[in-house]
Scaffold this motif. Structure first.
Motif, short mmCIF file in Angstrom:
data_model
loop_
_atom_site.label_atom_id
_atom_site.label_comp_id
_atom_site.label_asym_id
_atom_site.label_seq_id
_atom_site.Cartn_x
_atom_site.Cartn_y
_atom_site.Cartn_z
N PHE A 115 0.85 -1.19 0.00
CA PHE A 115 0.00 0.00 0.00
C PHE A 115 0.89 1.24 0.00
N ARG A 116 0.45 2.23 -0.72
CA ARG A 116 1.26 3.45 -0.80
C ARG A 116 1.04 4.32 0.44
N ASN A 117 2.15 4.73 1.06
CA ASN A 117 2.07 5.59 2.23
C ASN A 117 2.08 7.04 1.73
N PHE A 118 0.91 7.56 1.49
CA PHE A 118 0.72 8.79 0.73
C PHE A 118 1.12 10.03 1.51
N LYS A 119 2.08 10.77 0.95
CA LYS A 119 2.55 12.00 1.58
C LYS A 119 1.63 13.17 1.20
N LEU A 120 1.15 13.88 2.20
CA LEU A 120 0.24 15.01 1.96
C LEU A 120 0.93 16.35 2.18
N VAL A 121 0.40 17.39 1.54
CA VAL A 121 0.84 18.75 1.84
C VAL A 121 0.40 19.07 3.26
N PRO A 122 1.34 19.44 4.15
CA PRO A 122 0.94 19.62 5.55
C PRO A 122 0.18 20.92 5.84
N ASN A 123 0.48 21.99 5.10
CA ASN A 123 -0.15 23.28 5.41
C ASN A 123 -0.78 23.92 4.20
N ILE A 124 -2.03 24.36 4.38
CA ILE A 124 -2.76 24.96 3.27
C ILE A 124 -3.48 26.22 3.72
N LEU A 125 -3.28 27.29 2.97
CA LEU A 125 -4.07 28.51 3.18
C LEU A 125 -5.08 28.56 2.05
N PHE A 126 -6.32 28.89 2.34
CA PHE A 126 -7.31 29.00 1.26
C PHE A 126 -8.16 30.25 1.45
N GLY A 127 -8.44 30.93 0.37
CA GLY A 127 -9.41 32.02 0.41
C GLY A 127 -8.97 33.21 -0.43
N ARG A 128 -9.97 33.97 -0.87
CA ARG A 128 -9.67 35.15 -1.69
C ARG A 128 -8.88 36.16 -0.87
N GLY A 129 -7.71 36.50 -1.37
CA GLY A 129 -6.88 37.49 -0.67
C GLY A 129 -5.86 36.87 0.26
N CYS A 130 -5.84 35.55 0.40
CA CYS A 130 -4.93 34.94 1.38
C CYS A 130 -3.46 35.07 0.98
N PHE A 131 -3.20 35.47 -0.28
CA PHE A 131 -1.82 35.69 -0.72
C PHE A 131 -1.13 36.72 0.18
N ALA A 132 -1.92 37.65 0.74
CA ALA A 132 -1.36 38.69 1.62
C ALA A 132 -0.70 38.08 2.86
N GLN A 133 -1.04 36.84 3.16
CA GLN A 133 -0.49 36.19 4.36
C GLN A 133 0.81 35.44 4.08
N LEU A 134 1.26 35.47 2.81
CA LEU A 134 2.46 34.70 2.45
C LEU A 134 3.68 35.16 3.25
N ASP A 135 3.80 36.47 3.43
CA ASP A 135 4.96 37.00 4.17
C ASP A 135 5.05 36.40 5.57
N GLU A 136 3.90 36.36 6.21
CA GLU A 136 3.82 35.81 7.57
C GLU A 136 4.22 34.33 7.59
N VAL A 137 3.79 33.60 6.55
CA VAL A 137 4.10 32.17 6.47
C VAL A 137 5.61 31.97 6.29
#
Ligand code: NAD
Ligand code: ZN
Length: 355
Positions: A2-24
């Motif tokens: 069985f494949r031990n599937f690696k997931l993206v651990p952190n996700i930001l979602f929403g209109r305008g969330c690009f503004a939070q990239l600096d903080e990330v």
């Protein structure tokens, strides 16, 4: 197994969330010396988005051109540019753009910590060392590159991804506002890439409840976008892309993707449009999907190039067939274990001749 599937651990979602990239990214900047590389599609040069990139004094803005889809030679050149800019490892690599820019960012983050040329790592689990922390900011929805464990590269010998758990992004920033200016034809081609991921996954022999859960939802979202013209289409297509990627990660794509790899290897056809050209010939294998695809194409008013293989030399046609038929798992997913008896070289040739 069985494949031990690696997931993206952190996700930001929403209109305008690009503004939070600096903080990330700030979370990665531990000392004053740290620096980040922003791998950005040069379509944004001089655009509003350029001014919004949260560049700090030590950071490197690496513009990338995606007129040709990512090649190993280009990845090696970009990696060298980053190393020249600052020989110390960056604290972050952030890719901003469509599937091509995201794959370039993944590749650079891997090649900064792995010796030699990226051609040496085209394949499965050949990467030896973890990548530099890397994040994706998609500006075009459909490929699922934001969630996949591959970075698709064309090398001197093959078109094959850097497939590894280290390839998976550490952070994804899903801001549907960023897709507002995608040209209509490109929106259709890359959106249909997502639609086709779902059809190939759901109708494949590898299907399971995990892939089905994501694939069915993604297909439903694609229909809301392309058939119902829903007012929240940008948000919906962004999630369709993510879910479509999740669906194929635990199953596989099929005949359309296999043939499109042949097309793109020989003619340089871009992924989205290549999948559309190919899918349009596959009534025999995906009758309902192809019928709906054609209805969507008519509704959106976007056409696909035709007659693209008519001037091929005999050798080019043979190469195209070989590249396509080399992708065993894709064919097995589409046609079952005995696929070789069904998809003969002559059959593949007859499909290419229709394109
Ligand atoms: P792309 O990234 O090649 O971009 C297509 C065009 O759209 C380019 O001209 C680009 O500059 C432009 N563009 C992107 N965002 C824009 C915006 N917001 N406004 C205006 N123009 C914009 O296209 P794609 O279809 O997203 O990606 C295709 C690539 O992704 C191929 O290289 C393919 O191999 C790869 N891919 C990777 C995976 C994966 O899992 N890693 C999956 C599928 C495809
Ligand atoms: Zn695809």
């Amino acid at each position: 197994m069985f494949r031990n599937f690696k997931l993206v651990p952190n996700i930001l979602f929403g209109r305008g969330c690009f503004a939070q990239l600096d903080e990330v990214v700030a979370g990665r900047r531990k000392s004053g010396e740290e620096w980040a590389v922003f791998v950005v599609d040069d379509v944004f040069k001089g655009k509003d988005l350029e001014k919004r990139i949260p560049l700090h004094d030590n950071d490197f803005l690496l513009w990338v051109n995606v007129a040709d889809e990512p090649k190993t030679g280009y990845v090696d050149k970009l990696t060298l540019e980053a190393k020249k800019f600052n020989p110390a490892l960056p604290c972050a690599v952030i890719g901003i753009g469509g599937g091509s820019a995201m794959d370039l960012a993944k590749s650079v983050s891997l090649m900064l910590t792995n010796e030699g040329s990226s051609t040496e790592y085209q394949g499965w689990d050949l990467i030896k060392n973890p990548a530099v922390w890397h994040a994706a900011v998609p500006t075009l929805s459909g490929t699922g590159a934001e969630v996949s464990r591959t970075a698709v590269l064309t090398g001197p010998e093959k078109k094959l991804g850097l497939n590894s758990d280290y390839t998976v992004f550490d952070q994804v920033v899903l801001d549907p506002q960023l897709t507002a200016d995608v040209p209509k034809a490109q929106h259709f081609y890359t959106g249909m890439d997502c639609y086709i991921h779902c059809i190939e996954s759901l109708q494949g022999t590898y299907i399971n409840e995990f892939s089905k859960a994501y694939g069915e939802k993604s297909l439903d979202l694609c229909r809301q976008v392309f058939i119902d013209n829903h007012p929240d289409s940008a948000d919906k297509l962004m999630m369709a892309s993510f879910f479509g990627g999740m669906s194929i990660a635990y199953s596989q794509v099929g005949a359309c993707h296999a043939l499109s790899y042949g097309l793109s290897y020989v003619l340089g056809t871009h992924h989205g449009v290549g999948c559309c050209i190919t899918f349009d010939t596959l009534d025999e294998y995906y009758p309902d999907g192809v019928r709906e695809f054609r209805a969507i194409m008519e509704k959106t008013g976007v056409d696909i190039p035709r007659g693209v293989t008519k001037d091929l030399t005999g050798d080019q046609m043979e190469t195209m067939i070989s590249v396509a038929l080399n992708l065993d798992p894709l064919w097995e997913n589409c046609l079952g274990k005995d696929w070789k008896a069904i998809m003969t070289r002559d059959k593949a040739r007859s499909l290419f001749e229709k394109m």
